[in-house]
Structures are given as C-alpha cells and as structure tokens.
Scaffold this active site. Structure first.
Site, PDB file in Angstrom:
ATOM      1  N   LYS A 113       0.821  -1.212   0.000  1.00 56.52           N
ATOM      2  CA  LYS A 113       0.000   0.000   0.000  1.00 56.52           C
ATOM      3  C   LYS A 113       0.860   1.269   0.000  1.00 56.52           C
ATOM      4  O   LYS A 113       0.401   2.319  -0.427  1.00 56.52           O
ATOM      5  CB  LYS A 113      -0.966  -0.016   1.172  1.00 56.52           C
TER       6      LYS A 113
HETATM    7  C1  LIG Z   1      -4.551  -4.439   0.798  1.00 52.83           C
HETATM    8  C2  LIG Z   1      -3.768  -5.703   0.704  1.00 52.83           C
HETATM    9  C3  LIG Z   1      -4.102  -6.717  -0.228  1.00 52.83           C
HETATM   10  C4  LIG Z   1      -5.307  -6.627  -1.140  1.00 52.83           C
HETATM   11  O1  LIG Z   1      -5.145  -5.694  -2.174  1.00 52.83           O
HETATM   12  P1  LIG Z   1      -6.411  -5.133  -2.987  1.00 52.83           P
HETATM   13  O2  LIG Z   1      -5.878  -4.032  -3.820  1.00 52.83           O
HETATM   14  O3  LIG Z   1      -7.389  -4.663  -1.941  1.00 52.83           O
HETATM   15  O4  LIG Z   1      -6.960  -6.267  -3.797  1.00 52.83           O
HETATM   16  C5  LIG Z   1      -3.281  -7.845  -0.289  1.00 52.83           C
HETATM   17  N1  LIG Z   1      -2.223  -7.987   0.548  1.00 52.83           N
HETATM   18  C6  LIG Z   1      -1.874  -7.055   1.451  1.00 52.83           C
HETATM   19  C7  LIG Z   1      -0.715  -7.287   2.341  1.00 52.83           C
HETATM   20  C8  LIG Z   1      -2.630  -5.876   1.567  1.00 52.83           C
HETATM   21  O5  LIG Z   1      -2.294  -4.944   2.490  1.00 52.83           O
END
Ligand SMILES: *Cc1c(COP(=O)(O)O)cnc(C)c1O
Length: 467
Positions: A113
């Site tokens: 993120k």
């Molecule tokens: C947010 C997140 C996801 C999922 O990603 P999306 O874009 O919501 O599909 C997968 N793995 C981790 C570690 C995350 O923080």
C-alpha cells in the site's frame, strides 16, 4: 485533456486533480479515465532499459493532464519513492527462469500500500498547495492501510489525518506502526468496538454534511484513482523487462481483496503492456474466485483468515471492470450494483465470461494451504513469505501446473515480519523486523481511546484540528 467519468454515468466529468480529491463520485460510482492512453511498441521496448521512476513518469504523464506538469511529476515521483529501501523500488526475486516474485514491500510500512499512498500523499500536497486548501483525511483501518496512510501524510502542511482502529483488536506491530508516528497533524483514535464500528463512524462523519464541510473531510481509500494509477506502473515495469529477457508475455498472480491491485494490472494491459493473464488469488473469502469460475457474483459472510487484508466480501474496485464488461454503460452498472447491494447475486452471460477468462484466471487457498506454502517455499528456496503473498504464490503454482511454460510473476504484498504469528506457525520462528523498524517495540506511542460514539469522535476532531 484526458477526463474522468463515473462508472454510474451520472456524475460530472472531472480532471485528474478533482478526481483525486473526490475519491468516490457523487452518484456513488468510481471514476475511470474516459479513454485508456496507449503505449506504442517503441515506447514499451525502450522502457525495458529504464529505471522505475522513468517508467512511472512515462506511464503516468497522459493520465495527469495539465494538473501536474512534466517536471512537477518527476519531482513528485522522486519524493514519493525516496523512502523505499531497495534501489529498484519493486525488485524481482527469481525463483526459477519462469517464476518470479515482485517485492512490493520495501516502503516505510512494509506493505504494498506504500507504493500507492506515498505517491498519493505527494499528489495531495501538490494539489492542495496550489489551491491553498486544507483537508482533514479520515479513515478506518483493520491494519495495513492506516499505517501506510499515516506515513504518507505525516508532517504535511495542508492535510491532517485521523485514523480510527478498533481498540485492542489490531496486532501489536500494526498498532505501533500507526501510534508511534508522532507528528502534529496525525491523530490515532482507538475505538472501543470492532472494525465495523470504526467504519460506521467514518461513514457517519461523511454523511453529516455540516461536519464534512466544516472539517473539509477527505478520504484516501483504495477506490482513489491516483492510488490505482501508482499501481499500474509496476505491472508495466516488470512485464517489459521480462519480455525483453524471455520473449514472452508474463502472467501476474495477485493476492486480492478490494480488487485495486489486480485492476491496475488490467489497466496496464489495456495500455499495451505485454501481460498474458491476471490471476486473482483469494483466501477462504473467495467471492471473486467463485465469480471467475461461474460468472455469478454472490456474497457470503466474511470469515477471519491468516491474510486479514484480503478478508473482504464486496471488492469495490470490481465495479471498474464491470463498467468495461458492460460496454461502458453507466446505467447498466448502476442497475446491477443497486440490485447486488439490495437484493442479491447477479450473473454475467457466457459470452461475456468467455472474454473475462481470456484476461483473468483465479484460485483460492485456505489457511492450511497458506501455511503449507510458507513452509514449502522456505524449504525449497530459503525465502520467507507473508501469508498474503503465500496465497498468491500457492495459486500461482497451481496455475503454472495447468499452464506449463508460462512466465509467472507473483506479487509479494507484505513483508513477513508484519505477520509474525502466521509465519511462526508455518516455519517455527518469527522473521526479524528489517532495520528501519527494528526499534518499533521501544518507541513511544500516542493515541486516544474513545467510545464508539459519533458525537465524542466529532468533538475530538473539532477540538484538535484547526483549519
Ligand atoms: C490491501 C492488501 C491486499 C489486497 O489488495 P487489494 O488491492 O485490496 O486487492 C493484499 N495484501 C496485502 C498485504 C494488503 O495490504
């Protein structure tokens, strides 16, 4: 100049800056570009020698229009990614000639993120400074998003950030990653309640029009177009490199929750990046996997898993794909989404599903399989996966068995040290926190504990934040 339109067809067309600040469209839809910019074969082959920031600049430029000039975009990108600890920003780790892991966790909070939120923080600052505007960013978190948002906005002049997390219900690593950020514009609130209570409070604050206008509320959640855009870059970056090396298009396997990450892969493919299939990996909350198998989108309750950031029932960004599948008809998306929320499942016809399956595949891993993948990967490669990445690697391995000869990139979405308990269960010991966070358990924490009461939370925000 490229404009953005709502997937529900009843909101004004906006430019990039307006789209970024708006988040959700006012008709309840999500913003998408009115046309997808294309990369020429020459541009793509040049990119295979370019570094991450050069590729990012080239990919993003047509999307930002006149709202960010070309030199400003370079400055924004340099500032956004200077805190990443690996020189390649998103390095490829090779398991074998046809199987790679793309590490997206070298940012300040050790989860993918950061790639999107570090960029978004810079973009917000740029837009708000130019408009001499100030905003209050409000969000709820069950873990990863809160800390990535706080890291992206700490110390900014034009934005304060308020993050609600459920008191005593996030892991200690996750809590400390939020509460040890001591900055005058960062406010952590621990709510005596569940994650749903936190989300309801945030929704209620946005629905209180007077409060929303008074505090200039803004959101940075995963439907924000600028976040998607930042994620398009690494698909282009990796696919052009691998095509130069192998002569083939790569498939990407993506641990999926809200469908933001994998949707960015779809945008990269639409721009012309050499991407074969996008493989959607889910945990036991497998609504998306069932959809790709059957064409039917049907909710079930959310169950807790070892990969909590993927414990999601409605994947909000899926609506963006649906918009394209429905021939970009806002009214068709609007009808389907309303029916889905209020009444029940919807089904796509077999011809549409044939088109979908040319682009996407899917798979699921339950907790026992996830643990096995972590253990097996450590044994075979000496590499420690976090549980989210393990879901992706497990599904990628299944896909490779069915599609031998494919070049596969599994996305590593978090560093294993963020999920020490799940890792220990698989390999018998906890991974170490990397250097920048090594003293996390000794840092001072600052947060406020409040009851799940809208009036109390609003009072706190009003008292602390002066616009
Ligand atoms: C947010 C997140 C996801 C999922 O990603 P999306 O874009 O919501 O599909 C997968 N793995 C981790 C570690 C995350 O923080």
């Amino acid at each position: 100049m490229l404009g953005y339109i709502s997937t529900r067809g009843r909101a004004p067309r906006l430019g990039f800056a307006e789209t970024t600040l708006a988040g959700l469209a006012e008709d309840g839809g999500l913003y998408v570009p009115e046309a997808c910019p294309k990369l020429s074969p020459d541009e793509l082959s040049n990119m295979s020698h370019q570094n991450y920031l050069e590729v990012a600049w080239r990919v993003m430029l047509p999307f930002v229009g006149d709202d960010i000039s070309s030199p400003e975009l370079i400055r924004i990108l340099m500032a956004a990614y200077k805190g990443f600890t690996h020189p390649d920003i998103v390095p490829l780790h090779k398991f074998d000639d046809n199987f790679y892991l793309m590490e997206l966790f070298h940012g300040p909070t050790l989860a993918f993120k950061d790639v999107a939120l570090q960029f978004l923080g810079q973009v917000f600052e740029h837009i708000l400074a130019r408009r001499q505007q100030k905003v209050t960013i409000v969000g709820a978190t069950s873990g990863d998003t809160g800390s990535a948002a706080i890291e992206a906005f700490k110390g900014r002049k034009n934005a304060d950030i308020v993050i609600l997390h459920p008191y005593n219900r996030v892991s200690e690593v996750q809590r400390r990653q939020m509460t040890t950020v001591i900055a005058a514009n960062v406010f952590n609130i621990a709510i005596e309640g569940s994650f749903d209570d936190c989300q309801d409070l945030v929704k209620a604050m946005f629905n209180d029009r007077k409060f929303r206008d008074e505090m200039h509320l803004s959101a940075v959640n995963s439907i924000n177009w600028a976040r998607i855009l930042a994620q398009v870059v690494y698909y282009v970056y990796a696919s052009v490199r691998l095509q130069a090396q192998t002569g083939r298009k790569a498939a990407f396997c993506v641990p999926t929750g809200n469908f933001g990450n994998v949707y960015a892969g779809y945008v990269a493919q639409s721009m012309g990046a050499p991407i074969d299939r996008l493989v959607v990996a889910t945990n036991r909350n497998d609504i998306l996997h069932r959809f790709f198998e059957t064409g039917k989108m049907e909710q079930e309750g959310v169950a807790q898993s070892l990969s909590p950031s993927m414990d999601i029932q409605i994947s909000s960004n899926f609506e963006r794909l649906l918009f394209d599948l429905y021939g970009r008809s806002g009214s068709a998306v609007d009808k389907t989404m309303q029916y889905f929320r209020e009444t029940g499942p919807f089904q796509l016809d077999p011809q549409t599903m044939e088109r979908v399956r040319a682009l996407f595949a899917s798979g699921r891993m339950d907790d026992a399989q996830t643990t096995e993948v972590i253990a097996r990967t450590y044994k075979q490669h000496g590499y420690i996966l976090d549980p989210h990445t393990a879901v992706g690697v497990g599904v990628a391995e299944e896909y490779r068995k069915k599609n031998p000869g494919s070049v596969m990139v599994a996305l590593a979405t978090a560093h294993p040290a963020k999920f020490p308990a799940a890792v220990k269960q698989a390999i018998g010991f906890e991974p170490e926190l990397p250097a920048p966070l090594a003293d996390l358990y000794r840092r001072r924490e600052k947060y406020e504990v409040l009851p799940a009461d809208l009036g109390r939370v609003q009072q706190f925000v009003r008292e602390r934040i002066k616009l």
